[in-house]
Design an enzyme around this catalytic site. Sequence first.
Site, PDB file in Angstrom:
ATOM      1  CG  HIS A 159      25.387 -13.452 -10.613  1.00  0.00           C
ATOM      2  ND1 HIS A 159      25.446 -12.113 -10.287  1.00  0.00           N
ATOM      3  CD2 HIS A 159      26.107 -14.098  -9.665  1.00  0.00           C
ATOM      4  CE1 HIS A 159      26.170 -11.964  -9.177  1.00  0.00           C
ATOM      5  NE2 HIS A 159      26.590 -13.149  -8.790  1.00  0.00           N
TER       6      HIS A 159
ATOM      7  CE  LYS B  71      28.529  -7.541   1.446  1.00  0.00           C
ATOM      8  NZ  LYS B  71      28.985  -8.731   0.712  1.00  0.00           N
TER       9      LYS B  71
ATOM     10  NE  ARG C 119      34.156 -14.943  -9.184  1.00  0.00           N
ATOM     11  CZ  ARG C 119      33.869 -14.042  -8.262  1.00  0.00           C
ATOM     12  NH1 ARG C 119      33.398 -12.870  -8.638  1.00  0.00           N
ATOM     13  NH2 ARG C 119      34.051 -14.273  -6.988  1.00  0.00           N
TER      14      ARG C 119
ATOM     15  CB  SER D 199      27.992  -7.871  -7.408  1.00  0.00           C
ATOM     16  OG  SER D 199      27.248  -8.937  -7.920  1.00  0.00           O
TER      17      SER D 199
END
Length: 165
Positions: free
Chosen positions: A23, A47, A96, A133
């Site tokens: 990030h 969440k 990614r 993460s």
Amino acid sequence: MTLPPAARRAVCPGSFDPVTNGHVDIIARAARIYDEVFVAVFVNPSKAGLFSLDERMEMLAEVTPQWPNVSVTSFQGLVVDFCKSNNVGVIVKGVRAVSDFDYELQMAQMNYGLAGVETLFMPTNPVHSFLSSSLVKDVAKWGGDITGHVPEPVAERLVARLRES
Ligand code: PNS
């Protein structure tokens, strides 16, 4: 060429639970392209996450002080509504791998259709191409070494949080 004001402002939205070096790399590169960059933590009511909203924002602020044009904030609801309220023309997303691209493309097309907000796909530095993460949390949970994957203050908080649980 003079760009309209909205084009000089970008947002890096995400959960940032917690911020990783992947990030940080994207934020730093966005800060070189745009005049102002908002790092916006999505408040997701469905969440809970490992870190609270305040903790995520604190960590982001701790690891981005060297970029004066970067500010940390949060938003609820649609990212395009955040963009409209803050005169932001571009969403910056790190990609990614090809597997990221499918869903990111759908979101980019939806966001453009909803509000004409553009998305800039930034290829992740290959050093971080496998990083997320979730993966960092899992490695840390089982005592693995997360050095180099998250900034040092984040690593300290992660270890402390997982020790509590
Ligand atoms: O770090 P994440 O969890 O991959 O980030 C995903 C995020 C927060 C960027 C994305 O879910 C999002 O933009 N959510 C806000 C709600 C929204 O605008 N949904 C419609 C997207 S087309």
